[in-house]
Design a protein around this motif. Structure first.
Motif, PDB file in Angstrom:
ATOM      1  N   PRO A  82       0.814  -1.229   0.000  1.00 23.73           N
ATOM      2  CA  PRO A  82       0.000   0.000   0.000  1.00 23.73           C
ATOM      3  C   PRO A  82       0.838   1.265   0.000  1.00 23.73           C
ATOM      4  O   PRO A  82       0.420   2.301  -0.513  1.00 23.73           O
ATOM      5  N   GLY A  83       2.035   1.184   0.562  1.00 27.99           N
ATOM      6  CA  GLY A  83       2.909   2.358   0.588  1.00 27.99           C
ATOM      7  C   GLY A  83       3.269   2.824  -0.808  1.00 27.99           C
ATOM      8  O   GLY A  83       3.380   4.026  -1.062  1.00 27.99           O
TER       9      GLY A  83
ATOM     10  N   THR B  48       1.405   2.533  -3.489  1.00 28.56           N
ATOM     11  CA  THR B  48       0.229   3.200  -4.049  1.00 28.56           C
ATOM     12  C   THR B  48       0.122   4.623  -3.528  1.00 28.56           C
ATOM     13  O   THR B  48      -0.104   5.567  -4.294  1.00 28.56           O
ATOM     14  N   LEU B  49       0.293   4.786  -2.227  1.00 27.14           N
ATOM     15  CA  LEU B  49       0.189   6.116  -1.623  1.00 27.14           C
ATOM     16  C   LEU B  49       1.314   7.026  -2.091  1.00 27.14           C
ATOM     17  O   LEU B  49       1.104   8.229  -2.302  1.00 27.14           O
TER      18      LEU B  49
ATOM     19  N   ILE C  44       0.664   8.770  -5.272  1.00 29.78           N
ATOM     20  CA  ILE C  44      -0.280   9.888  -5.183  1.00 29.78           C
ATOM     21  C   ILE C  44       0.359  11.068  -4.463  1.00 29.78           C
ATOM     22  O   ILE C  44       0.245  12.217  -4.891  1.00 29.78           O
ATOM     23  N   ALA C  45       1.062  10.774  -3.361  1.00 32.53           N
ATOM     24  CA  ALA C  45       1.621  11.834  -2.517  1.00 32.53           C
ATOM     25  C   ALA C  45       2.741  12.606  -3.211  1.00 32.53           C
ATOM     26  O   ALA C  45       2.769  13.847  -3.167  1.00 32.53           O
TER      27      ALA C  45
ATOM     28  N   GLN D 128      -3.919   5.516  -9.139  1.00 33.69           N
ATOM     29  CA  GLN D 128      -3.005   6.548  -8.660  1.00 33.69           C
ATOM     30  C   GLN D 128      -3.276   7.893  -9.321  1.00 33.69           C
ATOM     31  O   GLN D 128      -3.298   8.932  -8.648  1.00 33.69           O
TER      32      GLN D 128
ATOM     33  N   GLY E 285      -6.610   9.163  -8.072  1.00 29.77           N
ATOM     34  CA  GLY E 285      -6.442   9.578  -6.681  1.00 29.77           C
ATOM     35  C   GLY E 285      -5.750  10.915  -6.567  1.00 29.77           C
ATOM     36  O   GLY E 285      -6.097  11.743  -5.704  1.00 29.77           O
TER      37      GLY E 285
END
Length: 256
Positions: free
Chosen positions: A20-21, A23-24, A27-28, A116, A119
């Motif tokens: 999950p990191g 994926t985030l 986006i981040a 992504q 998001g």
């Protein structure tokens, strides 16, 4: 894609779900860069854009496409991972055809890339005051075409790479070229004139063009028909080249 391909796809989605990191991060990091650069993009906003358009409306689509291009090699590492785990020969011995294997490996990353990018757009609305002036279905269609095209290019890079290190190098160089010369990192209006001539040769140009039509010009499905058609054309070309070059029995080396 048959039943065997669908099973491979589900397995890849489960593997992606354990990260999950990643994926985030996808986006981040773009939204941080968009926040840092939106002031620079303000002067490049086209005069025909809708009222209230600012730098964020250029920076966010650009960063979305740029990071999708930089991540185009990710499907390839799904193949090399099986070589590293020693499960590739087992996969080849299964009832899955080569098409099932390739489609099953690549399609989860199309979904990942789409999630992504979408998001990023959604997160940018409250964080950067980002606005989409046009149709959200048209926006999603452009994002899907972009994800499909770049991930198919990732399969092609896998087909021509003998080692995971080669794949990493090729994907980095091509990703940077796609992002820079396609007008994703920097608007084409701020680049040398010769870039205008070569930019349409890159799928990222058409991705940015389609997103700008929706975000800046209140575009709908009709306005993105040409950019999406171009992205699908590139996808077909990359798929054809992958089919011609990919060899399931070819020896590859995972250098993890």
């Amino acid at each position: 894609m048959g039943r065997a391909g669908a099973m491979i796809m589900r397995h890849e989605l489960r593997v992606i779900g354990t990260m999950p990191g990643s994926t985030l991060f996808g986006i981040a990091m773009p939204i941080v860069l968009a926040a840092l650069t939106q002031g620079l993009f303000t002067s490049a906003v086209p005069t025909n854009s809708v009222s209230g358009t600012g730098g964020a409306e250029l920076a966010v689509p650009g960063m979305a496409v740029a990071f999708a291009a930089l991540g185009a090699g990710r499907p390839g590492f799904a193949f090399f991972r099986d070589y590293g785990w020693g499960t590739w020969d087992r996969l080849r011995a299964s009832p899955a055809s080569t098409l099932d294997i390739v489609a099953g490996k690549v399609s989860p990353w199309v979904i990942m890339s789409l999630v992504q990018m979408l998001g990023l757009f959604v997160a940018a609305i409250p964080l950067l005051g980002f606005q989409v002036s046009g149709s959200w279905p048209a926006l999603i269609l452009v994002l899907f075409g972009t994800a499909l095209c770049l991930c198919t290019f990732g399969a092609l890079m896998t087909a021509v790479s003998r080692t995971s290190q080669q794949l990493n190098t090729i994907s980095s160089v091509c990703g940077l070229a796609f992002a820079a010369l396609g007008g994703a990192f920097v608007p084409l209006s701020a680049l040398p004139d010769w870039v205008d001539a070569v930019a349409p040769c890159f799928p990222t140009y058409w991705a940015v063009r389609g997103l700008h039509a929706v975000v800046l010009e209140q575009g709908g499905l009709a306005e993105v028909a040409l950019p999406v058609g171009a992205l699908l054309g590139f996808t077909a070309l990359f798929a054809l080249l992958t089919t011609a070059r990919f060899r399931a029995g070819e020896s590859k080396v995972y250098m993890g």
